[in-house]
Design a protein around this motif. Structure first.
Motif, PDB file in Angstrom:
ATOM      1  N   TRP A   1       0.841  -1.193   0.000  1.00  0.00           N
ATOM      2  CA  TRP A   1       0.000   0.000   0.000  1.00  0.00           C
ATOM      3  C   TRP A   1       0.879   1.247   0.000  1.00  0.00           C
ATOM      4  O   TRP A   1       0.636   2.193  -0.759  1.00  0.00           O
TER       5      TRP A   1
ATOM      6  N   TYR B   1      -0.873 -10.415  -3.156  1.00  0.00           N
ATOM      7  CA  TYR B   1      -2.266 -10.061  -2.912  1.00  0.00           C
ATOM      8  C   TYR B   1      -2.838 -11.052  -1.920  1.00  0.00           C
ATOM      9  O   TYR B   1      -2.300 -12.133  -1.723  1.00  0.00           O
TER      10      TYR B   1
ATOM     11  N   CYS C   1      -8.006 -16.304  -1.044  1.00  0.00           N
ATOM     12  CA  CYS C   1      -8.740 -17.318  -0.301  1.00  0.00           C
ATOM     13  C   CYS C   1      -7.986 -18.641  -0.386  1.00  0.00           C
ATOM     14  O   CYS C   1      -7.646 -19.093  -1.482  1.00  0.00           O
TER      15      CYS C   1
ATOM     16  N   ILE D   1      -9.027 -11.752  -2.373  1.00  0.00           N
ATOM     17  CA  ILE D   1      -9.931 -11.236  -1.352  1.00  0.00           C
ATOM     18  C   ILE D   1      -9.808  -9.721  -1.313  1.00  0.00           C
ATOM     19  O   ILE D   1      -8.708  -9.188  -1.232  1.00  0.00           O
ATOM     20  N   SER D   2     -10.936  -9.045  -1.397  1.00  0.00           N
ATOM     21  CA  SER D   2     -10.986  -7.587  -1.252  1.00  0.00           C
ATOM     22  C   SER D   2     -12.274  -7.256  -0.510  1.00  0.00           C
ATOM     23  O   SER D   2     -13.133  -8.119  -0.306  1.00  0.00           O
ATOM     24  N   ALA D   3     -12.400  -6.006  -0.096  1.00  0.00           N
ATOM     25  CA  ALA D   3     -13.547  -5.604   0.723  1.00  0.00           C
ATOM     26  C   ALA D   3     -14.882  -5.898   0.050  1.00  0.00           C
ATOM     27  O   ALA D   3     -15.865  -6.214   0.724  1.00  0.00           O
ATOM     28  N   ASP D   4     -14.932  -5.812  -1.273  1.00  0.00           N
ATOM     29  CA  ASP D   4     -16.198  -6.043  -1.970  1.00  0.00           C
ATOM     30  C   ASP D   4     -16.440  -7.522  -2.309  1.00  0.00           C
ATOM     31  O   ASP D   4     -17.458  -7.865  -2.889  1.00  0.00           O
ATOM     32  N   LYS D   5     -15.510  -8.397  -1.916  1.00  0.00           N
ATOM     33  CA  LYS D   5     -15.657  -9.816  -2.234  1.00  0.00           C
ATOM     34  C   LYS D   5     -15.822 -10.694  -0.997  1.00  0.00           C
ATOM     35  O   LYS D   5     -15.696 -11.916  -1.088  1.00  0.00           O
ATOM     36  N   VAL D   6     -16.059 -10.078   0.161  1.00  0.00           N
ATOM     37  CA  VAL D   6     -16.294 -10.835   1.393  1.00  0.00           C
ATOM     38  C   VAL D   6     -17.491 -10.253   2.131  1.00  0.00           C
ATOM     39  O   VAL D   6     -17.853  -9.094   1.928  1.00  0.00           O
ATOM     40  N   THR D   7     -18.102 -11.071   2.964  1.00  0.00           N
ATOM     41  CA  THR D   7     -19.229 -10.634   3.788  1.00  0.00           C
ATOM     42  C   THR D   7     -18.941 -11.046   5.229  1.00  0.00           C
ATOM     43  O   THR D   7     -18.721 -12.236   5.489  1.00  0.00           O
ATOM     44  N   PRO D   8     -18.916 -10.084   6.156  1.00  0.00           N
ATOM     45  CA  PRO D   8     -18.695 -10.479   7.551  1.00  0.00           C
ATOM     46  C   PRO D   8     -19.914 -11.216   8.092  1.00  0.00           C
ATOM     47  O   PRO D   8     -21.054 -10.886   7.764  1.00  0.00           O
TER      48      PRO D   8
END
Length: 149
Positions: free
Chosen positions: A98, A125, A128, A135-142
């Protein structure tokens, strides 16, 4: 789903309480690149010695580093990563990546990581372990975990 409880004892906060301080992360970074001895940490980081001593003690007490005798007369120790410490490598790499992307100067990143297996410069990167997908913020669900209350 209401996850408002997540701030009570959640893992990111606990990890940051341990390694979120600047010097702790820089000490860990140095260990990943082979630094083991107190004098090397002090020289490489230009860190005040009392601060270095305190951070090394914290990292040893937390089980991230082992303090190992390497010479006697006088007793001299070095610091080695434990398994728990080594598992922080991906976090350091993500922060480095980053920083290279958003904070590097016009000449580019100061350090590159060459992947030993293929010989190429690594472009790491988060993936999974099950499917290999990024894995990115838009590809996972807590969702609630085993300690959810």
């Amino acid at each position: 789903m209401d996850l408002s409880h997540r701030f009570e004892g959640e893992s990111v906060g606990r990890a940051l309480a341990l390694v979120g301080e600047r010097w702790s992360l820089l000490i860990l970074r140095e260990t990943f690149f082979g630094v083991r001895r107190y004098s090397e940490f002090a020289r490489n980081l230009s860190i005040p010695r009392p601060t270095l001593s305190a951070r090394l003690t914290t990292l040893v007490d937390a089980g991230l580093l082992d303090r190992v005798l390497y010479a006697t007369d006088p007793d001299r120790h070095e610091y080695r990563l434990t398994d728990a410490g080594r598992e922080l490598f991906p976090a350091i790499v993500v922060l480095m990546r980053w920083g290279d992307r958003y904070l590097a100067g016009p000449d580019g990143p100061p350090i590159l990581l060459r992947h030993n297996e293929c010989g190429e410069i690594a472009d790491p990167y988060l993936a999974c372990r099950s499917c290999g997908g990024e894995i990115s913020a838009d590809k996972v669900t807590p969702e609630p975990g085993p300690a959810f209350r």
